[in-house]
Design a protein around this motif. Sequence first.
Motif, PDB file in Angstrom:
ATOM      1  N   THR A  33      25.290  48.621  52.073  1.00 44.98           N
ATOM      2  CA  THR A  33      24.060  48.986  51.375  1.00 44.98           C
ATOM      3  C   THR A  33      24.508  49.706  50.107  1.00 44.98           C
ATOM      4  O   THR A  33      25.648  50.189  50.035  1.00 44.98           O
ATOM      5  CB  THR A  33      23.194  49.921  52.245  1.00 44.98           C
ATOM      6  OG1 THR A  33      23.942  51.089  52.553  1.00 44.98           O
ATOM      7  CG2 THR A  33      22.753  49.233  53.527  1.00 44.98           C
ATOM      8  N   PRO A  34      23.659  49.802  49.093  1.00 46.34           N
ATOM      9  CA  PRO A  34      24.078  50.424  47.832  1.00 46.34           C
ATOM     10  C   PRO A  34      24.624  51.845  47.989  1.00 46.34           C
ATOM     11  O   PRO A  34      25.520  52.252  47.243  1.00 46.34           O
ATOM     12  CB  PRO A  34      22.803  50.409  46.984  1.00 46.34           C
ATOM     13  CG  PRO A  34      22.028  49.252  47.511  1.00 46.34           C
ATOM     14  CD  PRO A  34      22.326  49.217  48.987  1.00 46.34           C
ATOM     15  N   ASP A  35      24.117  52.601  48.944  1.00 45.26           N
ATOM     16  CA  ASP A  35      24.605  53.975  49.103  1.00 45.26           C
ATOM     17  C   ASP A  35      25.948  54.046  49.828  1.00 45.26           C
ATOM     18  O   ASP A  35      26.514  55.123  49.983  1.00 45.26           O
ATOM     19  CB  ASP A  35      23.558  54.849  49.807  1.00 45.26           C
ATOM     20  CG  ASP A  35      23.135  54.324  51.164  1.00 45.26           C
ATOM     21  OD1 ASP A  35      23.444  53.158  51.493  1.00 45.26           O
ATOM     22  OD2 ASP A  35      22.473  55.080  51.901  1.00 45.26           O
ATOM     23  N   CYS A  36      26.486  52.903  50.244  1.00 47.66           N
ATOM     24  CA  CYS A  36      27.797  52.859  50.913  1.00 47.66           C
ATOM     25  C   CYS A  36      28.882  52.290  50.006  1.00 47.66           C
ATOM     26  O   CYS A  36      30.000  52.056  50.452  1.00 47.66           O
ATOM     27  CB  CYS A  36      27.727  52.023  52.186  1.00 47.66           C
ATOM     28  SG  CYS A  36      26.801  52.791  53.519  1.00 47.66           S
ATOM     29  N   GLU A  37      28.572  52.066  48.737  1.00 51.95           N
ATOM     30  CA  GLU A  37      29.598  51.494  47.878  1.00 51.95           C
ATOM     31  C   GLU A  37      29.649  52.187  46.525  1.00 51.95           C
ATOM     32  O   GLU A  37      28.669  52.763  46.062  1.00 51.95           O
ATOM     33  CB  GLU A  37      29.423  49.995  47.716  1.00 51.95           C
ATOM     34  CG  GLU A  37      28.161  49.538  47.077  1.00 51.95           C
ATOM     35  CD  GLU A  37      28.065  48.005  47.027  1.00 51.95           C
ATOM     36  OE1 GLU A  37      28.692  47.312  47.835  1.00 51.95           O
ATOM     37  OE2 GLU A  37      27.346  47.521  46.151  1.00 51.95           O
ATOM     38  N   ILE A  38      30.837  52.115  45.945  1.00 48.39           N
ATOM     39  CA  ILE A  38      31.073  52.605  44.592  1.00 48.39           C
ATOM     40  C   ILE A  38      31.562  51.397  43.799  1.00 48.39           C
ATOM     41  O   ILE A  38      32.536  50.751  44.193  1.00 48.39           O
ATOM     42  CB  ILE A  38      32.122  53.729  44.578  1.00 48.39           C
ATOM     43  CG1 ILE A  38      31.642  54.923  45.409  1.00 48.39           C
ATOM     44  CG2 ILE A  38      32.430  54.152  43.136  1.00 48.39           C
ATOM     45  CD1 ILE A  38      32.696  56.001  45.640  1.00 48.39           C
ATOM     46  N   VAL A  39      30.863  51.085  42.713  1.00 51.57           N
ATOM     47  CA  VAL A  39      31.195  49.915  41.918  1.00 51.57           C
ATOM     48  C   VAL A  39      31.558  50.363  40.505  1.00 51.57           C
ATOM     49  O   VAL A  39      30.801  51.108  39.874  1.00 51.57           O
ATOM     50  CB  VAL A  39      30.026  48.911  41.870  1.00 51.57           C
ATOM     51  CG1 VAL A  39      30.395  47.699  41.023  1.00 51.57           C
ATOM     52  CG2 VAL A  39      29.612  48.488  43.270  1.00 51.57           C
ATOM     53  N   SER A  40      32.724  49.923  40.047  1.00 52.58           N
ATOM     54  CA  SER A  40      33.168  50.181  38.680  1.00 52.58           C
ATOM     55  C   SER A  40      33.451  48.837  38.038  1.00 52.58           C
ATOM     56  O   SER A  40      33.912  47.910  38.691  1.00 52.58           O
ATOM     57  CB  SER A  40      34.450  51.018  38.686  1.00 52.58           C
ATOM     58  OG  SER A  40      34.260  52.246  39.352  1.00 52.58           O
ATOM     59  N   SER A  41      33.177  48.739  36.739  1.00 53.60           N
ATOM     60  CA  SER A  41      33.458  47.483  36.052  1.00 53.60           C
ATOM     61  C   SER A  41      33.888  47.766  34.625  1.00 53.60           C
ATOM     62  O   SER A  41      33.597  48.825  34.064  1.00 53.60           O
ATOM     63  CB  SER A  41      32.246  46.553  36.082  1.00 53.60           C
ATOM     64  OG  SER A  41      31.185  47.102  35.345  1.00 53.60           O
ATOM     65  N   ARG A  42      34.581  46.791  34.083  1.00 53.58           N
ATOM     66  CA  ARG A  42      35.007  46.885  32.689  1.00 53.58           C
ATOM     67  C   ARG A  42      35.302  45.495  32.168  1.00 53.58           C
ATOM     68  O   ARG A  42      35.814  44.645  32.888  1.00 53.58           O
ATOM     69  CB  ARG A  42      36.253  47.752  32.566  1.00 53.58           C
ATOM     70  CG  ARG A  42      36.672  47.892  31.090  1.00 53.58           C
ATOM     71  CD  ARG A  42      37.718  48.910  30.831  1.00 53.58           C
ATOM     72  NE  ARG A  42      37.274  50.255  31.128  1.00 53.58           N
ATOM     73  CZ  ARG A  42      38.033  51.324  30.876  1.00 53.58           C
ATOM     74  NH1 ARG A  42      39.232  51.179  30.342  1.00 53.58           N
ATOM     75  NH2 ARG A  42      37.607  52.525  31.176  1.00 53.58           N
ATOM     76  N   ILE A  43      35.010  45.310  30.895  1.00 52.41           N
ATOM     77  CA  ILE A  43      35.399  44.091  30.199  1.00 52.41           C
ATOM     78  C   ILE A  43      36.664  44.413  29.424  1.00 52.41           C
ATOM     79  O   ILE A  43      36.704  45.396  28.663  1.00 52.41           O
ATOM     80  CB  ILE A  43      34.276  43.591  29.272  1.00 52.41           C
ATOM     81  CG1 ILE A  43      33.061  43.181  30.118  1.00 52.41           C
ATOM     82  CG2 ILE A  43      34.770  42.444  28.410  1.00 52.41           C
ATOM     83  CD1 ILE A  43      31.820  42.857  29.321  1.00 52.41           C
ATOM     84  N   VAL A  44      37.713  43.613  29.644  1.00 54.86           N
ATOM     85  CA  VAL A  44      38.996  43.824  28.965  1.00 54.86           C
ATOM     86  C   VAL A  44      39.304  42.631  28.075  1.00 54.86           C
ATOM     87  O   VAL A  44      38.859  41.514  28.329  1.00 54.86           O
ATOM     88  CB  VAL A  44      40.149  44.062  29.966  1.00 54.86           C
ATOM     89  CG1 VAL A  44      39.915  45.343  30.763  1.00 54.86           C
ATOM     90  CG2 VAL A  44      40.335  42.883  30.896  1.00 54.86           C
ATOM     91  N   ASN A  45      40.068  42.891  27.035  1.00 57.15           N
ATOM     92  CA  ASN A  45      40.463  41.843  26.096  1.00 57.15           C
ATOM     93  C   ASN A  45      41.779  41.226  26.551  1.00 57.15           C
ATOM     94  O   ASN A  45      42.846  41.496  25.992  1.00 57.15           O
ATOM     95  CB  ASN A  45      40.575  42.407  24.682  1.00 57.15           C
ATOM     96  CG  ASN A  45      39.230  42.822  24.142  1.00 57.15           C
ATOM     97  OD1 ASN A  45      38.232  42.127  24.341  1.00 57.15           O
ATOM     98  ND2 ASN A  45      39.177  43.952  23.475  1.00 57.15           N
ATOM     99  N   ALA A  46      41.674  40.429  27.591  1.00 55.48           N
ATOM    100  CA  ALA A  46      42.827  39.724  28.152  1.00 55.48           C
ATOM    101  C   ALA A  46      42.300  38.543  28.953  1.00 55.48           C
ATOM    102  O   ALA A  46      41.176  38.582  29.458  1.00 55.48           O
ATOM    103  CB  ALA A  46      43.652  40.644  29.048  1.00 55.48           C
ATOM    104  N   SER A  47      43.125  37.521  29.072  1.00 56.68           N
ATOM    105  CA  SER A  47      42.708  36.343  29.835  1.00 56.68           C
ATOM    106  C   SER A  47      42.591  36.681  31.319  1.00 56.68           C
ATOM    107  O   SER A  47      43.222  37.622  31.817  1.00 56.68           O
ATOM    108  CB  SER A  47      43.721  35.211  29.648  1.00 56.68           C
ATOM    109  OG  SER A  47      44.937  35.541  30.293  1.00 56.68           O
ATOM    110  N   GLN A  48      41.804  35.896  32.010  1.00 52.81           N
ATOM    111  CA  GLN A  48      41.651  36.057  33.456  1.00 52.81           C
ATOM    112  C   GLN A  48      43.008  35.960  34.148  1.00 52.81           C
ATOM    113  O   GLN A  48      43.307  36.741  35.047  1.00 52.81           O
ATOM    114  CB  GLN A  48      40.688  34.986  33.975  1.00 52.81           C
ATOM    115  CG  GLN A  48      40.396  35.064  35.454  1.00 52.81           C
ATOM    116  CD  GLN A  48      39.563  33.892  35.931  1.00 52.81           C
ATOM    117  OE1 GLN A  48      39.763  32.755  35.483  1.00 52.81           O
ATOM    118  NE2 GLN A  48      38.626  34.147  36.828  1.00 52.81           N
ATOM    119  N   GLU A  49      43.839  35.029  33.718  1.00 54.83           N
ATOM    120  CA  GLU A  49      45.156  34.845  34.332  1.00 54.83           C
ATOM    121  C   GLU A  49      46.047  36.070  34.135  1.00 54.83           C
ATOM    122  O   GLU A  49      46.756  36.491  35.048  1.00 54.83           O
ATOM    123  CB  GLU A  49      45.851  33.593  33.771  1.00 54.83           C
ATOM    124  CG  GLU A  49      45.189  32.292  34.186  1.00 54.83           C
ATOM    125  CD  GLU A  49      43.898  31.969  33.428  1.00 54.83           C
ATOM    126  OE1 GLU A  49      43.621  32.598  32.362  1.00 54.83           O
ATOM    127  OE2 GLU A  49      43.148  31.104  33.913  1.00 54.83           O
TER     128      GLU A  49
END
Length: 153
Positions: A9-25
């Motif tokens: 449930t949303p209160d059981c998780e911590i989500v962090s995200s970022r867009i980086v300037n690098a290829s997926q590989e």
Amino acid sequence: MKAVTFPTTPDCEIVSSRIVNASQELVFEAWTNPNHLKNWWGPKGFTNTFSEFDLRTGGKWKFVMHAPEQGNFQNECEFVKIEKPAEIAWIRISKPLFNVVATFDALSSNQTKIVFRMVFETPEESNKLRPFVVDKNEENFDRLEEELKKMTL
């Protein structure tokens, strides 16, 4: 393939995200090659000593995180999914206990969105770490971006 999901449930998780300037590989390589991962994993000032890194479903990742001022933190994880170059998931065997899903979404040939989900069994477990984990995850992403720059030289 379908992404790993852990019941939550949303209160059981911590989500962090970022867009980086690098290829997926390249991003996937930074997360899965221990020679790169050891250089950036953890908050600012931390270093790592890896004793095992078996990147396969069921494989173990054992390491010690060394704090800049004081303390060594034993970590043990088990990989539950590796999908090159889009996803890595693991469960922590050492405390604090939580599961992790890291996804890498190619936005362009040189831009990747990273989503790092920490999934806890209870809101109480999540809330214990939330006050400092969010900022520390940002420090971790900062260090990753520095490693990605070095990898492209």
